[in-house]
Write an enzyme that holds these catalytic residues in place. Structure first.
Site, PDB file in Angstrom:
ATOM      1  N   SER A 188      -6.898   3.550   2.949  1.00 24.81           N
ATOM      2  CA  SER A 188      -5.834   2.810   2.279  1.00 24.81           C
ATOM      3  C   SER A 188      -4.839   3.686   1.546  1.00 24.81           C
ATOM      4  CB  SER A 188      -6.444   1.809   1.291  1.00 24.81           C
ATOM      5  OG  SER A 188      -7.186   2.485   0.286  1.00 24.81           O
ATOM      6  N   HIS A 216      -9.261  -2.933   4.658  1.00 24.17           N
ATOM      7  CA  HIS A 216      -7.850  -3.019   5.040  1.00 24.17           C
ATOM      8  C   HIS A 216      -7.651  -3.247   6.533  1.00 24.17           C
ATOM      9  CE1 HIS A 216      -5.793  -1.874   1.248  1.00 24.17           C
ATOM     10  NE2 HIS A 216      -6.960  -1.319   0.984  1.00 24.17           N
ATOM     11  N   LYS A 247      -7.452  -9.067   1.168  1.00 25.32           N
ATOM     12  CA  LYS A 247      -6.393  -8.477   1.970  1.00 25.32           C
ATOM     13  C   LYS A 247      -5.900  -9.511   2.998  1.00 25.32           C
ATOM     14  CE  LYS A 247      -7.056  -4.491  -0.108  1.00 25.32           C
ATOM     15  NZ  LYS A 247      -8.055  -4.785  -1.137  1.00 25.32           N
TER      16      LYS A 247
END
Length: 399
Positions: A188, A216, A247
């Protein structure tokens, strides 16, 4: 109160930013548009702001269907969990979400945690013990490191995305203890993917347990959205998957997917699970709705996100912007010093573009950067505008 030199340095930096009117953190949102890609900030300006600091990658959190299922969950179960989950906070909604997550990733079982960070801490602090060796990528998320440090196991760091170095370290770690390899699926702070196809081979050859954090990457990546492991063809060789609903899944909270035995062990012994109240029903309802939407619209939303991310990466590179190894919807822009990064961030915000600054210790000293979160909701005009504004801000703020 006396603070450590490191903490004093942080406070001095914050004060300097405030004095220079370039404080870049904690923007206050007053209103969102039809998606979280467009908001208004409490900055005294009526100008709408385009968000490239969001992790709502598939643009689900403002959908009517998701909001309605949140309302239904609150009306049925109230606003919060009633106690720790073992004695009073586990509803049929939580049970349904666990089954949904396990099925989605093709694993026998799943367990919900209050946050993705607690999922990593809970899983690693339970699976590893004194005498074991945990091998972790140099650029793994901090929650992975925190989880390992709680175990008493020996932690060994291998060079980023370097299966050969991992293999060398596993050879040295031969012994009676369990060996656990842990990596992020999508890093990330750097924007690149783990070399999971090679890492899975190395782990299997050494009989090591493979843990992948898909925080992610789950939702956006893979043919059916199962994450980086699916995209690289090794989903069936990952022993434990951790991730978050905050997310791509329109909510908050974390999860662990694994065998029934592993999940049962976590459910009854993981301190990060047992000593915290469960997810509020609203959060569970939101994620359940997100999975339903993705059943019907997942392919189209992933394609749109991939197209937007590819355009932004290619155009920024053409403008001479250093985006390092960015390979997906997390696009990093290397800036350098913390002060320059703060100034660039505030300049972009004042021009209607909200980006996410990353500072040490999340990144190396001298490696402060912007993190751009591309979403499926960004329009071509918004992407073009970002490509215009970001190089200009970098050029106008001296190193």
């Amino acid at each position: 109160m006396d603070f450590s030199p490191a903490l004093n340095n942080v406070l001095q930096t914050v004060n300097r930013w405030r004095q220079d009117d370039c404080y870049p953190l904690f923007p206050v949102i007053t209103e969102t548009g039809d998606t979280t890609a467009r908001i208004r900030l409490a900055s005294g300006s009526e100008r709408p702001v385009t968000v490239f600091a969001s992790a709502d990658y598939l643009s689900l959190s403002r959908l009517e269907q998701v909001r309605q299922e949140v309302i239904a969950a609150v009306e049925r179960f109230g606003t919060g969990a009633y106690a720790t989950q073992a004695v009073g906070g586990f509803t049929t909604l939580h049970q349904e979400l666990e089954k949904t997550v396990a099925s989605y990733f093709g694993k026998p079982a799943a367990l919900l945690f209050p946050t993705g960070m607690q999922a990593n801490i809970g899983a690693l602090a339970t699976l590893a013990r004194a005498g074991d060796t945990v091998l972790t990528d140099h650029l793994n998320h901090g929650s992975i490191t925190m989880g390992v440090r709680l175990t008493g196991a020996h932690m060994v760091t291998f060079r980023h995305n370097n299966p050969r170095h991992l293999n060398e370290l596993l050879n040295r770690a031969a012994g009676p203890g369990r060996r656990i390899v842990v990596v992020d699926g999508l890093f990330s702070a750097d924007g690149d993917l783990a070399t999971l196809d090679e890492i899975a081979d190395v782990a299997r050859n050494h009989g090591a347990v493979l843990v992948v954090d898909e925080a992610h990457s789950a939702g956006p990546l893979g043919a059916t959205g199962r994450g980086a492991a699916e995209q690289l063809g090794v989903l069936d060789r990952v022993d434990v998957i951790t991730g978050t609903f905050s997310k791509a899944f329109a909510s908050t909270g974390g999860f662990v997917c694994a065998s029934e035995q592993v999940v049962d062990a976590l459910r009854h012994t993981a301190v990060a699970y047992l000593l915290s109240l469960g997810l509020p029903p609203a959060a569970v309802g939101a994620s359940l709705a997100a999975f339903k939407v993705l059943e019907k619209e997942g392919d189209e939303r992933r394609e749109r996100l991939a197209r937007n991310a590819r355009y932004l990466r290619e155009q920024l590179r053409e403008e001479g912007v250093d985006i390092a190894g960015s390979a997906a919807h997390v696009v990093v822009v290397l800036v350098g010093s913390v002060d320059r990064t703060a100034r660039v961030t505030r300049r972009l915000r004042d021009e209607g573009l909200l980006v996410g600054p990353l500072f040490p210790p999340a990144v190396p000293i001298g490696g402060a950067r912007l993190r751009l979160g591309v979403t499926a909701a960004h329009t071509e005009e918004e992407l073009r505008r970002a490509v215009r504004l970001i190089p200009r801000a970098l050029a106008e703020e001296p190193a």
